[in-house]
Design a protein around this motif. Sequence first.
Motif, PDB file in Angstrom:
ATOM      1  N   THR A  34       0.822  -1.205   0.000  1.00 34.20           N
ATOM      2  CA  THR A  34       0.000   0.000   0.000  1.00 34.20           C
ATOM      3  C   THR A  34       0.859   1.258   0.000  1.00 34.20           C
ATOM      4  N   ARG A  35       0.394   2.275  -0.688  1.00 31.58           N
ATOM      5  CA  ARG A  35       0.996   3.613  -0.615  1.00 31.58           C
ATOM      6  C   ARG A  35       0.242   4.440   0.424  1.00 31.58           C
ATOM      7  N   GLY A  36       0.953   5.371   1.045  1.00 37.40           N
ATOM      8  CA  GLY A  36       0.316   6.228   2.042  1.00 37.40           C
ATOM      9  C   GLY A  36      -0.854   7.002   1.480  1.00 37.40           C
TER      10      GLY A  36
END
Length: 267
Positions: A34-36
């Motif tokens: 996941t990306r922030g």
Amino acid sequence: SSRRRHTRYPLVTGVQTCALPIYKLKHMEKITITRGEDLKFNDSIMRPMKTNSELDTILSETGGLMPATNMVIAGGAGSGKTTLTLDMLARLTAEGYKTLFISAEMDEIGYFKYCKRLPNIAKVPVFFVKNHADTLAKTLIDVLNEGYDVVAIDNVAEVLGMFRDVYKTTEVAGERWLLELQDKHKMGKNKTNTHTCFINIQQVTKAGQFAGSNRLKHMTDAMAIIKRDADTAERRLQFEKNRDGNTDQVVTFRIASDSVLYGFESI
């Protein structure tokens, strides 16, 4: 001379492994990266809960106790861990937050005497673990499912000891259970979707060593130490780790006859 033979294993994420066993799983785990920018949470987790005391200065950079966190407050016997934590809960209760003090040390009589000494803590709801030792896990799950803003556990070592004895397991298994339970409620997975903040009280030995394994302090968001001056009644609270704030300030406090008095200093 004989040559050492290595077992070749299948490719894993494009890398050929050699002499390193790959554990066979019945079902492949679903792996998520996941990306922030893809993470979504309610804005409430960014609003600090203020005690309206000097404590707010070191609890977070925005001033106050942050939701959806878990921290450890550690110190030696008589350092003021319980009193500090109860005073914090009393201040938050007065501000309208839903708090809970989980006591694995005191019984009703002991707490009654505590309230006589510090009247401001009398409105803090308390769960006495000793009354439910035989059903510890189920009862704690049910209690926390009500959804609280702040929960304090006094102390973690006693709760884990009961867990180990009742369920005939190890303390490591108990730590894992407790941390997973806290993670669930940090994520707001309870009746009220409340992102709970946990304060875990833990002992420090006379030699200054953290009681229990290091897993608890490494797997929590913050770690604060209380030290008491041997010659005075002054205590010093400082964070060794704090993902929501800095570790450059010290809050001092003194336990008076009927209240807790705070000050702070920079180091």
